[in-house]
Design a protein around this motif. Structure first.
Motif, PDB file in Angstrom:
ATOM      1  N   UNK A  17     -41.496 -25.139  14.514  1.00 23.18           N
ATOM      2  CA  UNK A  17     -41.354 -25.157  15.883  1.00 23.18           C
ATOM      3  C   UNK A  17     -41.402 -26.038  16.932  1.00 23.18           C
ATOM      4  N   UNK A  18     -42.720 -26.009  16.841  1.00 23.43           N
ATOM      5  CA  UNK A  18     -43.478 -26.883  17.929  1.00 23.43           C
ATOM      6  C   UNK A  18     -43.626 -28.173  17.474  1.00 23.43           C
ATOM      7  N   UNK A  19     -43.200 -29.056  16.110  1.00 18.93           N
ATOM      8  CA  UNK A  19     -43.350 -29.537  15.938  1.00 18.93           C
ATOM      9  C   UNK A  19     -42.027 -30.910  15.908  1.00 18.93           C
ATOM     10  N   UNK A  20     -40.800 -29.625  16.649  1.00 14.99           N
ATOM     11  CA  UNK A  20     -39.365 -29.942  16.744  1.00 14.99           C
ATOM     12  C   UNK A  20     -39.484 -30.953  19.385  1.00 14.99           C
ATOM     13  N   UNK A  21     -40.831 -30.528  19.037  1.00 16.34           N
ATOM     14  CA  UNK A  21     -40.821 -31.202  20.382  1.00 16.34           C
ATOM     15  C   UNK A  21     -41.163 -32.470  20.327  1.00 16.34           C
ATOM     16  N   UNK A  22     -40.754 -33.508  20.721  1.00 12.73           N
ATOM     17  CA  UNK A  22     -40.894 -34.757  20.486  1.00 12.73           C
ATOM     18  C   UNK A  22     -42.114 -34.754  21.186  1.00 12.73           C
ATOM     19  N   UNK A  23     -42.324 -34.712  22.259  1.00 11.56           N
ATOM     20  CA  UNK A  23     -43.541 -35.142  23.583  1.00 11.56           C
ATOM     21  C   UNK A  23     -44.526 -34.106  23.037  1.00 11.56           C
ATOM     22  N   UNK A  24     -44.866 -33.211  21.120  1.00  7.73           N
ATOM     23  CA  UNK A  24     -46.140 -33.288  21.134  1.00  7.73           C
ATOM     24  C   UNK A  24     -47.434 -34.151  20.408  1.00  7.73           C
ATOM     25  N   UNK A  25     -47.983 -34.504  21.222  1.00  6.57           N
ATOM     26  CA  UNK A  25     -48.933 -34.717  20.109  1.00  6.57           C
ATOM     27  C   UNK A  25     -49.608 -34.684  18.678  1.00  6.57           C
ATOM     28  N   UNK A  26     -49.625 -35.604  18.100  1.00 11.67           N
ATOM     29  CA  UNK A  26     -49.591 -35.647  16.699  1.00 11.67           C
ATOM     30  C   UNK A  26     -50.546 -35.688  16.462  1.00 11.67           C
ATOM     31  N   UNK A  27     -51.688 -36.212  17.069  1.00  4.02           N
ATOM     32  CA  UNK A  27     -52.965 -36.182  17.256  1.00  4.02           C
ATOM     33  C   UNK A  27     -53.852 -35.938  16.328  1.00  4.02           C
ATOM     34  N   UNK A  28     -54.526 -35.678  15.057  1.00  4.36           N
ATOM     35  CA  UNK A  28     -54.797 -34.961  13.451  1.00  4.36           C
ATOM     36  C   UNK A  28     -56.369 -34.716  14.949  1.00  4.36           C
ATOM     37  N   UNK A  29     -56.809 -33.296  14.008  1.00  2.00           N
ATOM     38  CA  UNK A  29     -58.005 -32.621  14.091  1.00  2.00           C
ATOM     39  C   UNK A  29     -59.258 -33.313  13.191  1.00  2.00           C
ATOM     40  N   UNK A  30     -59.928 -34.005  13.349  1.00  2.89           N
ATOM     41  CA  UNK A  30     -61.146 -34.080  12.154  1.00  2.89           C
ATOM     42  C   UNK A  30     -61.655 -33.028  12.081  1.00  2.89           C
ATOM     43  N   UNK A  31     -62.017 -31.571  13.030  1.00  5.38           N
ATOM     44  CA  UNK A  31     -62.742 -30.553  12.624  1.00  5.38           C
ATOM     45  C   UNK A  31     -61.735 -29.882  11.911  1.00  5.38           C
TER      46      UNK A  31
END
Length: 644
Positions: free
Chosen positions: A165-179
Motif C-alpha cells: 500500500x505504501x509502494x503505491x506512493x510514487x514519491x516514497x523513496x525505494x532505497x534498500x536498507x543494507x542492515x
C-alpha cells in the motif's frame, strides 16, 4: 479482518490526494473484498477495505463517533467489545452499531491513548481526532496484525496494513536498507521495526504512534510487554487444571463471529488442543482443514485425521504434491519484501482450502513460544549448562578453536556434526542462540556479501536485534530469555507475518487463541521447569491435555510444516537455481560475492553441502527484486548505488 491505509500531513492541512488514497487502498482489496470506504478532510485521509465478520450489515469504515469528530480505520478484532460497550454506555457514550470497531472511537474519547490497554484482541488502527488535532496509530500487543508506516520527503506520513500500500506512493523513496539485507540473510525475515526499505518501518508490537500537525517525527510509546513475573508456587495439578480452564476461556472468546468459523488441524499438539476446546464449546461439528504431502516423509495428515475422528469434526484434507513450487513469485508479491520461510507454501494452501468452507479459522500458533516447544530450546539449554561449568577464559578459546577447525559435515550422521555446537559454546547465551537460529552463520554471510556491501553495513551485525531485546528483557531466567527473544523476533517477524499474508490473500480471518495477551501473561508466570522439563518441551501443556488427547498426538516427534527444499534444488528446480542465482539479476545489485555464490550453488548441486535454506533465501530475494521492485536486470544495478 481488513486492510487499512492513511495519509496525514505533518506540516499543516494540505489537501489530501484522494486518488492516491484510493490507489493505496485498492492494493489491499484482497484483505477486504466485502466493502471499501474513505474519509478525507484537510490534512488527513483514511481508507479501508472490509472483510465483514461481526455485524456484517453495519459497521462500515471509516467509522465515526456521535458528532463525527473522531474517525477510525481498523483491522482486527476486539474480542471484549460487548463488555466495553456496556462499560462505555454507562459513561454516557451512544452506540449506533453492534460492531467491535465502534468501541475504539468511544474508548479513545473516554481514555485517550490508554484505550489500547482496555482492548483484548488483535488490532492495528489509525484514528483521527479533529478536536485534539491528533492522529493515533496502534498495533496489538503480540503483533498479530501488521502496520507499516513511512514519512515522505514532503512531510506526509503514510501508513497501511501491507507494504504494497505504501509502494503505491510514487514519491516514497525505494532505497534498500543494507542492515535489513544483513538481517534477512541471518533470520530469513526482516525483524521489526525494519523493512527492506530505509523509508518504511513496521510499528512494533505493543506500540503506538501519536502525531499532530507540526510534528517532525512520530512519537512512539510502548504500552505492553510480556511480564515473565513468576506466580506464587502451587501444586502442579492445580496449575494443570487452571491451564485447561484458561485455554477453554480464551478459545471461547475467539469463537465470537457472525459468519462461518472453523479451525486449522495439523495433528500437532497446539492445533489439536484448540480443536478439542472448540468441540467442547460448540453444539455443532467443528469444521477443520489440514494439508497432507505426497512425500510421506513430510506428511502428518493421518494424525490430523485421528484427532478429527476423535472430536467428530467435519474434516477436509488436501494433499500437496511434493513438487508444489509454483508459488515462488506469488509469495514474493504477498510478502512485499524478502521472506524465506518455505512453510509459507503449505500455509498458503491450507488457507486456500479453509476459505472454501469458512470465513474465520482458529490456529494453534503461539504454543511453541509460550511453552518452549521448539527443539532449539532444548539444545540451547544443554549448551548453557556446559557454559556454566567452564570459566569464560577457558571456554572461549577451547571451543572457539574447535568450532573454527572442526569440519562442516552436512553429509555425516548428526552425532558427528559438532561444528555448530562448538561454535555456540564459545559464545554467550544470546550469541549462541542467535548462531543456532541463523539461516546463514556470520562467517558465511561475510563470504556471501561483496566487499563494497560489507563496507555499506559499517560494522552492523544482525545479532544487534537480539542484543537490543535481551537488554530490555524482564527476566534473567535463561529459558525465559530465549522465549522472550522469540516473542519479539521470530513470532511477529516470521510466524504471524506468514499467517497474516497467506490468510488475507484468500480473505480469510485467522485467530490465534494461544496469543491472547491475558493467556500469554499467565503462561509467562509459570516456572520454566514446567515448560521444558528435561528433554520434554511443552511439558505442562501436554500433561494438562493427557485427559483430552492421546499420547501419540501429545508425545510424538515434532515434524513442523516442512517442504523438501534440498530435493527440489537438486531436481526440478536445478536449472531455476542456476539461472536465477548466478544470472545478472543478483550480480547487478552489487550486494553479493558472485564467486562465493557460484561455489554455494555448485557444492549443493553436487551433494557435498546442504545449502538448501540459504539458497531458498536467495531465490526469494531474487523474486522480490523481479516481482516487487519490477526492475529489469540493467535497472537493478541502481540498487547498489542506493545502499550507501
Amino acid at each position: 479482518m481488513c486492510g487499512i491505509v492513511g495519509i496525514f500531513d505533518t506540516s499543516g492541512k494540505r489537501i489530501i490526494d484522494r486518488a492516491l488514497l484510493v490507489r493505496m487502498n485498492e492494493t489491499q482489496h484482497h484483505r477486504g473484498p466485502d466493502a471499501g470506504g474513505y474519509h478525507v478532510e484537510a490534512g488527513i485521509g483514511l481508507g479501508h477495505r472490509r472483510l465483514a465478520i461481526v455485524d456484517p450489515s453495519s459497521g462500515q469504515q471509516p467509522l465515526f463517533n456521535e458528532d463525527g469528530s473522531v474517525v477510525v480505520t481498523f483491522n482486527g478484532m476486539i474480542y471484549n467489545f460487548k463488555e466495553l460497550m456496556t462499560e462505555l454506555t454507562s459513561f454516557g457514550h451512544v452506540f449506533r452499531t453492534r460492531c467491535d470497531t465502534e468501541v475504539i472511537v468511544h474508548a479513545w474519547e473516554q481514555w485517550g491513548a490508554a484505550c489500547v490497554t482496555h482492548f483484548r484482541g488483535m488490532f492495528a488502527f489509525g484514528l483521527w481526532d479533529r478536536n485534539r488535532q491528533t492522529l493515533f496509530v496502534a498495533r496489538d500487543r503480540l503483533g498479530i496484525k501488521p502496520l507499516f508506516y513511512g514519512l515522505l520527503p514532503d512531510g506526509q506520513f503514510v501508513f497501511g496494513s501491507e507494504l504494497k500500500s505504501l509502494l503505491a506512493v510514487s514519491s516514497l523513496p525505494r532505497a534498500i536498507d543494507p542492515c535489513a539485507v544483513e538481517d534477512y540473510f541471518a533470520y530469513g525475515y526482516i525483524p521489526e521495526p525494519r523493512t527492506i526499505f530505509k523509508a518504511v518501518h513496521k510499528l512494533q508490537p505493543g506500540h503506538t504512534i501519536t502525531l499532530s500537525p507540526g510534528d517532525a517525527i512520530p512519537h512512539q510509546r510502548k504500552y505492553w510487554d510480556v511480564p515473565f513475573r513468576l506466580a506464587a508456587p502451587q501444586p502442579q495439578a492445580e496449575m494443570e487444571a487452571e491451564l485447561i480452564e484458561r485455554l477453554r476461556e480464551t478459545v471461547s472468546v475467539h469463537l465470537v463471529t457472525d459468519v462461518a468459523l472453523g479451525g486449522f488441524l495439523s495433528g500437532g499438539v497446539d492445533s489439536s488442543a484448540i480443536v478439542a476446546m472448540m468441540a467442547q464449546l460448540t453444539n455443532t461439528p467443528v469444521t477443520t482443514c489440514s494439508i497432507g504431502f505426497s512425500d510421506l516423509a513430510y506428511d502428518e495428515s493421518h494424525y490430523a485425521a485421528q484427532v478429527a475422528a476423535q472430536f467428530q469434526t467435519q474434516h477436509t484434507t488436501e494433499t500437496v504434491n511434493k513438487d508444489d513450487y509454483g508459488l515462488i513469485d506469488t509469495l514474493a508479491n504477498l510478502y512485499d519484501e524478502p521472506y524465506a520461510d518455505s512453510s509459507a507454501i503449505p500455509t498458503y494452501r491450507v488457507c486456500q482450502l479453509a476459505r472454501q468452507r469458512v470465513k474465520v479459522a482458529l490456529s494453534g500458533d503461539g504454543g511453541d513460544e509460550n511453552f518452549a516447544g521448539y527443539r532449539r530450546y532444548k539444545y540451547a539449554m544443554a549448551e548453557q549448562r556446559v557454559r556454566s561449568l567452564l570459566p569464560t577464559g577457558l571456554r572461549k578459546p577451547v571451543f572457539g578453536f574447535l568450532g573454527k577447525h572442526y569440519p562442516k559435515a552436512d553429509w555425516a550422521p548428526r552425532v558427528l556434526r559438532a561444528k555448530t555446537t562448538f561454535e555456540a559454546l564459545a559464545q554467550d547465551a544470546v550469541e549462541g542462540y542467535f548462531h543456532g537460529v541463523s539461516i546463514l552463520p556470520d562467517q558465511v554471510r561475510k563470504q556471501l556479501f561483496s566487499k563494497p556491501f560489507r563496507q555499506d553495513l559499517q560494522g552492523y551485525q544482525a545479532i544487534e536485534v537480539m542484543r537490543g531485546h535481551a537488554a530490555q528483557a524482564p527476566t534473567e531466567d535463561p529459558l525465559s530469555l530465549l522465549q522472550y527473544l522469540d516473542l519479539k523476533t521470530y513470532l511477529p517477524g516470521d510466524i504471524l507475518t506468514k499467517v497474516d499474508r497467506a490468510s488475507m490473500a484468500h480473505a480469510l480471518e485467522v485467530r490465534v487463541p494461544l496469543l491472547d495477551h491475558t493467556f500469554v501473561e499467565w503462561v509467562s508466570s509459570l516456572p520454566s521447569s514446567l515448560k521444558l522439563n528435561g528433554n520434554e518441551g511443552k511439558y505442562i501443556f501436554k500433561k494438562s491435555l493427557e485427559a483430552t488427547l492421546t499420547d501419540d498426538i501429545l508425545y510424538r516427534k515434532k515434524m513442523g510444516f516442512s517442504i523438501p527444499l534440498a530435493t527440489w534444488f537438486r531436481g526440478p528446480l536445478r536449472e531455476v537455481i542456476s539461472e536465477t542465482l548466478l544470472g545478472p539479476l543478483l550480480a547487478d545489485t552489487g550486494i553479493f560475492d558472485m564467486q562465493f555464490l557460484n561455489k554455494m550453488v555448485e557444492q549443493h548441486l553436487a551433494g557435498r553441502r546442504d545449502y538448501s535454506t540459504p539458497l531458498w533465501a536467495l531465490l526469494m530475494f531474487a523474486s522480490f527484486l523481479r516481482n516487487v521492485l519490477k526492475e529489469s536486470s540493467s535497472d537493478v544495478a541502481i540498487l547498489s548505488s542506493e545502499l550507501a
